[in-house]
Write a protein that holds these residues in place. Structure first.
Motif, PDB file in Angstrom:
ATOM      1  N   ALA A  70      -1.424 -13.893  -4.127  1.00  0.00           N
ATOM      2  CA  ALA A  70      -1.091 -15.319  -4.069  1.00  0.00           C
ATOM      3  C   ALA A  70       0.254 -15.545  -3.375  1.00  0.00           C
ATOM      4  CB  ALA A  70      -1.063 -15.909  -5.475  1.00  0.00           C
ATOM      5  N   GLU A  71       1.143 -14.543  -3.440  1.00  0.00           N
ATOM      6  CA  GLU A  71       2.463 -14.659  -2.807  1.00  0.00           C
ATOM      7  C   GLU A  71       2.426 -14.302  -1.325  1.00  0.00           C
ATOM      8  OE1 GLU A  71       2.098 -12.401  -5.516  1.00  0.00           O
ATOM      9  OE2 GLU A  71       2.465 -13.972  -6.980  1.00  0.00           O
ATOM     10  N   GLY A  72       1.250 -13.939  -0.809  1.00  0.00           N
ATOM     11  CA  GLY A  72       1.123 -13.580   0.597  1.00  0.00           C
ATOM     12  C   GLY A  72       1.409 -12.120   0.892  1.00  0.00           C
ATOM     13  N   LEU A  73       1.517 -11.301  -0.141  1.00  0.00           N
ATOM     14  CA  LEU A  73       1.757  -9.871   0.036  1.00  0.00           C
ATOM     15  C   LEU A  73       0.423  -9.139   0.217  1.00  0.00           C
ATOM     16  CD1 LEU A  73       4.397  -9.392  -2.800  1.00  0.00           C
ATOM     17  CD2 LEU A  73       4.820  -9.816  -0.378  1.00  0.00           C
ATOM     18  N   THR A  74       0.461  -8.005   0.857  1.00  0.00           N
ATOM     19  CA  THR A  74      -0.737  -7.193   1.052  1.00  0.00           C
ATOM     20  C   THR A  74      -0.755  -6.073   0.027  1.00  0.00           C
ATOM     21  OG1 THR A  74      -0.739  -7.656   3.423  1.00  0.00           O
ATOM     22  CG2 THR A  74      -2.027  -5.767   2.683  1.00  0.00           C
ATOM     23  N   ARG A  75      -1.848  -5.987  -0.717  1.00  0.00           N
ATOM     24  CA  ARG A  75      -2.030  -4.904  -1.684  1.00  0.00           C
ATOM     25  C   ARG A  75      -3.121  -3.989  -1.132  1.00  0.00           C
ATOM     26  NH1 ARG A  75      -0.501  -4.628  -6.677  1.00  0.00           N
ATOM     27  NH2 ARG A  75      -0.329  -6.871  -6.911  1.00  0.00           N
ATOM     28  N   ARG A  76      -2.729  -2.763  -0.811  1.00  0.00           N
ATOM     29  CA  ARG A  76      -3.678  -1.791  -0.276  1.00  0.00           C
ATOM     30  C   ARG A  76      -3.806  -0.657  -1.290  1.00  0.00           C
ATOM     31  NH1 ARG A  76      -2.388  -1.739   5.038  1.00  0.00           N
ATOM     32  NH2 ARG A  76      -4.028  -3.243   5.353  1.00  0.00           N
ATOM     33  N   SER A  77      -5.035  -0.446  -1.763  1.00  0.00           N
ATOM     34  CA  SER A  77      -5.295   0.605  -2.763  1.00  0.00           C
ATOM     35  C   SER A  77      -6.152   1.696  -2.156  1.00  0.00           C
ATOM     36  CB  SER A  77      -6.019   0.015  -3.973  1.00  0.00           C
ATOM     37  OG  SER A  77      -5.185  -0.905  -4.636  1.00  0.00           O
ATOM     38  N   TYR A  78      -5.779   2.926  -2.454  1.00  0.00           N
ATOM     39  CA  TYR A  78      -6.520   4.100  -2.012  1.00  0.00           C
ATOM     40  C   TYR A  78      -7.024   4.783  -3.275  1.00  0.00           C
ATOM     41  CZ  TYR A  78      -3.491   3.120   1.979  1.00  0.00           C
ATOM     42  OH  TYR A  78      -2.812   2.503   2.997  1.00  0.00           O
ATOM     43  N   ARG A  79      -8.345   4.787  -3.464  1.00  0.00           N
ATOM     44  CA  ARG A  79      -8.935   5.371  -4.671  1.00  0.00           C
ATOM     45  C   ARG A  79      -9.758   6.592  -4.313  1.00  0.00           C
ATOM     46  NH1 ARG A  79      -8.177   0.323  -6.129  1.00  0.00           N
ATOM     47  NH2 ARG A  79      -7.660  -0.211  -8.254  1.00  0.00           N
ATOM     48  N   ARG A  80      -9.563   7.636  -5.092  1.00  0.00           N
ATOM     49  CA  ARG A  80     -10.302   8.881  -4.887  1.00  0.00           C
ATOM     50  C   ARG A  80     -11.789   8.627  -5.103  1.00  0.00           C
ATOM     51  NH1 ARG A  80      -8.562  13.259  -8.996  1.00  0.00           N
ATOM     52  NH2 ARG A  80      -9.884  12.005 -10.324  1.00  0.00           N
ATOM     53  N   GLN A  81     -12.611   9.074  -4.181  1.00  0.00           N
ATOM     54  CA  GLN A  81     -14.053   8.907  -4.312  1.00  0.00           C
ATOM     55  C   GLN A  81     -14.602   9.925  -5.307  1.00  0.00           C
ATOM     56  OE1 GLN A  81     -16.249   8.542  -0.679  1.00  0.00           O
ATOM     57  NE2 GLN A  81     -14.658   7.298   0.289  1.00  0.00           N
TER      58      GLN A  81
ATOM     59  N   GLU B 157      -5.402  10.313  -8.136  1.00  0.00           N
ATOM     60  CA  GLU B 157      -6.536   9.449  -8.458  1.00  0.00           C
ATOM     61  C   GLU B 157      -6.477   8.162  -7.661  1.00  0.00           C
ATOM     62  OE1 GLU B 157      -6.462   8.937 -12.697  1.00  0.00           O
ATOM     63  OE2 GLU B 157      -7.281  10.928 -13.044  1.00  0.00           O
ATOM     64  N   GLN B 158      -5.293   7.584  -7.566  1.00  0.00           N
ATOM     65  CA  GLN B 158      -5.130   6.345  -6.807  1.00  0.00           C
ATOM     66  C   GLN B 158      -3.693   6.199  -6.335  1.00  0.00           C
ATOM     67  OE1 GLN B 158      -3.536   3.159  -7.506  1.00  0.00           O
ATOM     68  NE2 GLN B 158      -2.459   3.989  -9.284  1.00  0.00           N
ATOM     69  N   LEU B 159      -3.560   5.488  -5.232  1.00  0.00           N
ATOM     70  CA  LEU B 159      -2.261   5.138  -4.670  1.00  0.00           C
ATOM     71  C   LEU B 159      -2.374   3.678  -4.249  1.00  0.00           C
ATOM     72  CD1 LEU B 159       0.565   5.838  -3.431  1.00  0.00           C
ATOM     73  CD2 LEU B 159      -0.664   6.458  -1.351  1.00  0.00           C
ATOM     74  N   THR B 160      -1.458   2.844  -4.717  1.00  0.00           N
ATOM     75  CA  THR B 160      -1.470   1.423  -4.368  1.00  0.00           C
ATOM     76  C   THR B 160      -0.127   1.063  -3.769  1.00  0.00           C
ATOM     77  OG1 THR B 160      -3.011   0.930  -6.158  1.00  0.00           O
ATOM     78  CG2 THR B 160      -1.784  -0.919  -5.252  1.00  0.00           C
ATOM     79  N   VAL B 161      -0.179   0.381  -2.628  1.00  0.00           N
ATOM     80  CA  VAL B 161       1.040  -0.021  -1.925  1.00  0.00           C
ATOM     81  C   VAL B 161       1.015  -1.535  -1.751  1.00  0.00           C
ATOM     82  CG1 VAL B 161       2.409   0.235   0.173  1.00  0.00           C
ATOM     83  CG2 VAL B 161       1.091   2.176  -0.688  1.00  0.00           C
ATOM     84  N   LEU B 162       2.058  -2.174  -2.241  1.00  0.00           N
ATOM     85  CA  LEU B 162       2.227  -3.617  -2.102  1.00  0.00           C
ATOM     86  C   LEU B 162       3.286  -3.826  -1.029  1.00  0.00           C
ATOM     87  CD1 LEU B 162       1.465  -6.415  -3.330  1.00  0.00           C
ATOM     88  CD2 LEU B 162       3.445  -6.128  -4.824  1.00  0.00           C
ATOM     89  N   SER B 163       2.943  -4.562   0.023  1.00  0.00           N
ATOM     90  CA  SER B 163       3.895  -4.716   1.118  1.00  0.00           C
ATOM     91  C   SER B 163       3.922  -6.138   1.651  1.00  0.00           C
ATOM     92  CB  SER B 163       3.567  -3.741   2.254  1.00  0.00           C
ATOM     93  OG  SER B 163       2.250  -3.952   2.717  1.00  0.00           O
ATOM     94  N   GLU B 164       5.035  -6.441   2.271  1.00  0.00           N
ATOM     95  CA  GLU B 164       5.221  -7.719   2.948  1.00  0.00           C
ATOM     96  C   GLU B 164       5.393  -7.374   4.419  1.00  0.00           C
ATOM     97  OE1 GLU B 164       8.061 -11.671   2.597  1.00  0.00           O
ATOM     98  OE2 GLU B 164       8.568  -9.879   1.474  1.00  0.00           O
ATOM     99  N   GLY B 165       4.314  -7.520   5.172  1.00  0.00           N
ATOM    100  CA  GLY B 165       4.316  -7.045   6.556  1.00  0.00           C
ATOM    101  C   GLY B 165       4.406  -5.531   6.536  1.00  0.00           C
ATOM    102  N   ALA B 166       5.392  -4.985   7.242  1.00  0.00           N
ATOM    103  CA  ALA B 166       5.578  -3.530   7.271  1.00  0.00           C
ATOM    104  C   ALA B 166       6.554  -3.046   6.197  1.00  0.00           C
ATOM    105  CB  ALA B 166       6.093  -3.113   8.648  1.00  0.00           C
ATOM    106  N   VAL B 167       7.107  -3.973   5.412  1.00  0.00           N
ATOM    107  CA  VAL B 167       8.118  -3.616   4.402  1.00  0.00           C
ATOM    108  C   VAL B 167       7.444  -3.398   3.048  1.00  0.00           C
ATOM    109  CG1 VAL B 167      10.217  -4.377   3.235  1.00  0.00           C
ATOM    110  CG2 VAL B 167       9.856  -4.941   5.642  1.00  0.00           C
ATOM    111  N   VAL B 168       7.620  -2.209   2.508  1.00  0.00           N
ATOM    112  CA  VAL B 168       7.039  -1.864   1.208  1.00  0.00           C
ATOM    113  C   VAL B 168       7.829  -2.544   0.098  1.00  0.00           C
ATOM    114  CG1 VAL B 168       6.576   0.025  -0.405  1.00  0.00           C
ATOM    115  CG2 VAL B 168       6.152   0.344   2.040  1.00  0.00           C
TER     116      VAL B 168
END
Length: 192
Positions: free
Chosen positions: A107-118, A126-137
């Motif tokens: 809702a704040e316009g940030l990108t949440r990218r999650s990497y989940r082990r298949q 098991e998982q890695l989640t990165v919340l970023s604003e553009g290229a800034v983590v």
């Protein structure tokens, strides 16, 4: 005999020229663009910035008896301090395609990218989640677990940034060795 060497030399010369024309240039896999989040590059950049600034850190450690101990550390080697987060690196050639990637906008316009082990993938992350604003983590969270006949361990690691630099980080986990009680631990650090 001279003509034999001359003929052999010409064959080698033409073979070399033809191979050069037909040969395809194969890219080095190490130079490929990272498939997943470049965690090691991010940590290296943060360590360099923090080593230049040399900020103090306030650490809170949860002890076995449930008591909390707080200490202030003024000199740190940031590459070593952030090294534990390297355990969450999934950007290795052997892991390509083994993590499902999901992206969403908050809702704040940030990108949440999650990497989940298949399912069926045998790797501790098991998982890695990165919340970023553009290229800034802004935040990175990872869950790493190991389960074998001798030991079970699981930890959740969180690293938060402000203005492009690490502001706080924490590691919480549990470890259980065969025939021993579980040990829970928690370390929270705040960059001053």
């Amino acid at each position: 005999m001279r003509s034999f060497f001359w003929l052999a030399g010409m064959v080698v010369l033409f073979s070399a020229c033809e191979a050069g024309e037909d040969a395809t240039v194969r890219p080095n896999p190490a130079n490929r663009k990272p498939t997943y989040f470049n965690l090691l590059g991010f940590l290296e950049k943060q360590a360099t910035l923090l080593n230049q600034r040399q900020p103090a850190v306030e650490k809170q450690v949860l002890l076995r008896d449930g008591q909390q101990e707080t200490t202030r550390v003024t000199q740190l080697d940031w590459a070593k301090e952030l090294q534990i987060f390297q355990q969450a690196d999934i950007n290795k050639p052997a892991l390509r395609g083994l993590y499902q990637v999901d992206s969403a906008t908050t809702a704040e316009g940030l990108t949440r990218r999650s990497y989940r082990r298949q399912p069926g993938t045998e790797h501790p992350v098991e998982q890695l989640t990165v919340l970023s604003e553009g290229a800034v983590v802004r935040e990175m969270t990872a869950t790493v677990a190991q389960d074998n006949p001798l030991v079970y361990s699981a930890k959740t690691m969180t690293l938060r940034c402000q203005n492009g630099q690490v502001a706080s980080y924490q590691v919480r986990g549990v470890q259980k060795l065969v025939l021993f009680d579980s040990v829970r631990y928690s370390v929270q650090s705040r960059v001053l």
